[in-house]
Write an enzyme that holds these catalytic residues in place. Sequence first.
Site, PDB file in Angstrom:
ATOM      1  N   HIS A 231      41.147 -22.088 -10.806  1.00 55.10           N
ATOM      2  CA  HIS A 231      41.088 -21.628 -12.187  1.00 55.10           C
ATOM      3  C   HIS A 231      41.519 -22.676 -13.203  1.00 55.10           C
ATOM      4  CE1 HIS A 231      39.419 -18.701 -14.758  1.00 55.10           C
ATOM      5  NE2 HIS A 231      40.325 -19.091 -15.621  1.00 55.10           N
ATOM      6  N   TYR A 235      39.581 -24.844 -16.843  1.00 56.98           N
ATOM      7  CA  TYR A 235      40.112 -25.273 -18.150  1.00 56.98           C
ATOM      8  C   TYR A 235      40.159 -26.789 -18.252  1.00 56.98           C
ATOM      9  CZ  TYR A 235      40.621 -20.418 -18.805  1.00 56.98           C
ATOM     10  OH  TYR A 235      40.302 -19.090 -18.911  1.00 56.98           O
ATOM     11  N   HIS A 385      27.993 -15.413 -15.342  1.00 56.84           N
ATOM     12  CA  HIS A 385      29.181 -15.696 -16.169  1.00 56.84           C
ATOM     13  C   HIS A 385      29.462 -17.193 -16.202  1.00 56.84           C
ATOM     14  CE1 HIS A 385      33.346 -16.141 -17.378  1.00 56.84           C
ATOM     15  NE2 HIS A 385      33.677 -16.529 -16.167  1.00 56.84           N
ATOM     16  N   PHE A 386      29.484 -17.816 -15.016  1.00 52.15           N
ATOM     17  CA  PHE A 386      29.958 -19.199 -15.090  1.00 52.15           C
ATOM     18  C   PHE A 386      28.885 -20.175 -15.575  1.00 52.15           C
ATOM     19  CE2 PHE A 386      29.561 -19.224 -10.265  1.00 52.15           C
ATOM     20  CZ  PHE A 386      28.632 -20.245 -10.152  1.00 52.15           C
ATOM     21  N   HIS A 387      27.610 -19.777 -15.518  1.00 54.08           N
ATOM     22  CA  HIS A 387      26.631 -20.660 -16.165  1.00 54.08           C
ATOM     23  C   HIS A 387      26.754 -20.567 -17.686  1.00 54.08           C
ATOM     24  CE1 HIS A 387      24.929 -21.213 -12.161  1.00 54.08           C
ATOM     25  NE2 HIS A 387      24.356 -22.295 -12.659  1.00 54.08           N
ATOM     26  N   ARG A 448      25.345 -12.908  -4.775  1.00 56.12           N
ATOM     27  CA  ARG A 448      25.273 -14.329  -5.099  1.00 56.12           C
ATOM     28  C   ARG A 448      25.143 -15.105  -3.787  1.00 56.12           C
ATOM     29  NH1 ARG A 448      31.418 -16.427  -6.693  1.00 56.12           N
ATOM     30  NH2 ARG A 448      30.335 -18.419  -6.788  1.00 56.12           N
ATOM     31  N   ARG A 449      24.918 -16.415  -3.881  1.00 52.27           N
ATOM     32  CA  ARG A 449      24.932 -17.315  -2.722  1.00 52.27           C
ATOM     33  C   ARG A 449      24.128 -16.766  -1.539  1.00 52.27           C
ATOM     34  NH1 ARG A 449      31.256 -19.370  -2.664  1.00 52.27           N
ATOM     35  NH2 ARG A 449      30.874 -21.081  -4.085  1.00 52.27           N
TER      36      ARG A 449
END
Length: 573
Positions: A231, A235, A385-387, A448-449
Amino acid sequence: MQLPNESTTASPARTIEPGLKRMILIEIIFPVVLLILGIYHGLMQTLYRAGVIHREQVLGLGYFQGLTLHGVVNAIVFTTFFAVAFGYAIVRYYLGRPLNPKVAWLSFALMICGTLLAAGAILSGKATVLYTFYPPLRAHPTFYIGLTLVVVGSWIAFFNWLPPYFAWKREHLGEKTPLAVVGIFATFIVWLIATIPVAIEIIFLLLPWSMGWVATVNVPLARMLFWFFGHPLVYFWLLPTYVMYYTMLPKLSGGKLFSDFAGRLTFLWLVLFSAPVGIHHQFTEPGISTTWKFVHAFFTMLVAVPSFATAFTLAASMEYGARERGGRGLIGWWKKLPYLDKDRWLFAYFFCGLVIFISGGITGIINASYNLDVVVHNTSWLPAHFHQTVAGPIFLSYIGMSLFLVAKLTGKEIRFPAWNVSVPYIWTVGIMTFSTGLFIGGANGEPRRTNMGISYANAQSNLYHADWQVARVLGSVGGTIMAIAALIFFIVFFATLFSKAVRKGELELIVSEPYHDERVPAVQSFTPWLAGAALLLVIAYAPPITQTLRSHFPGSRAYSPDNPSPIKIAPAD
Ligand code: HAS
């Protein structure tokens, strides 16, 4: 890039040492070249998942091998190289002092060697472990050693910035450290915090297991250490983008940064809260008590606070800039921002990232909400979300700044300026379409994956899922649009790089002045924030790690992604 009519705030260019200039350039160009491979495998992912490809491999590279390359190249290698190159540019520009060239080249050499080792392991099929590389998937030792070298190289770069920083502080007693320097130091403090647990994971758990010195590995402990890293890692990616947003976007908008304090608070707040939140990736895992899952969920809400502050500060800064350029009315001022201005093209890269991040951030809050996460965890919602975070604001600002620095340092003009300014908009259309598909699919249980081309997206298979069709179509159309945007970017980037220089290559950055230049003692020093971060880490991680160590989980043997039985072959093969 020229900034017309802005003479009062124009930033001087710096002539820097040719060795440092060369190194920054290679640190930008090398990962951009690798990005071609990373993005190609992104496109392939969408095609496999949409059922356009019904095979286990294409051109000799398997689905999971390609997914590993996609994640490692884009999310680990490109980001780390960029952060180091950008850090060198910021530190050299703002502190105005030369850096130790031997240390700089040592860091550079370690990062390049590490990348080649890890890439070799993935390409030869010996490290098909995805970018999270958690066991029981096991990689060849060269993969772990390669990643370790990249990390150590980046640490050395950071340590190289400390002597000029302390010298600057001694010479400028009582002055505020430039905001961009605070931001880039916050970036690498977060990186140091993040990489210590993953170093422990690699050195004490993964390497001995991968070398065959031990037969099994403690999976829950390894995963906890990974997310202790994973995590703050996000950041570490976000902070350089925030440095650009706070120190460059206001000037590009035609104005000033609304609040210098907001920038400093955001950077230091992320130092404090970016790490004690990793268990929000493990809400569904056994062996961690709900108490600690709740504590991490609570801290996750706090880590989102500076991003909300950033949204308001940047909107206010853009409004100020737009009004300075003649914008009027409650909403009308939005029309005065330089969306398609070929001279201020970097604005488009930053602005589109912000727009994407609105939805990326909100979906992060959904994930963090413990019980909602149970619905979306391990579904295609997560890559959506992470894209919208890492492939949104972060990717766009990194590629934009890579092009900007290359043009400035080599003294070249941007080639195909109209194409260039279209890249972020095409990318935004692509990523919003792509992630809408993945959000819809994820909310309906699409995993996913998964190579859906041989299962859920294959009408010949018993597993075929007709109701995920809309999600698949949107995902692949969006992915293709993203690939087109990336292709245009590569054309602009390499055409600029190989064009003739039109002026002397210098280091030049865009520097925004503050509108409110507050002097708040609480954000003038890293020390209390570092002490707070250490305390929060002990509170958030000492009990769950102790719990995991005391649990009697059996160790696991190694597995590969395409076989449900443990691997029987010799350990380091
Ligand atoms: Fe996340 C999973 C929660 C932010 C990346 N995240 C991931 C994974 C990645 C990732 C890579 O709690 C997957 C890892 C894996 O492979 O399994 N995330 C959050 C939260 C935030 C957040 C609460 N994530 C990020 C950022 C990332 C990133 C940033 C990359 C850099 N995330 C989670 C959780 C999971 C997770 C759970 C695990 C879920 C699971 O089940 O596995 C927050 O930091 C977000 C705060 C952001 C905002 C948005 C502010 C908006 C701004 C734009 C303003 C726009 C303007 C323009 C001014 C609140 C700043 C206006 C213009 C107009 C036209 C209106």
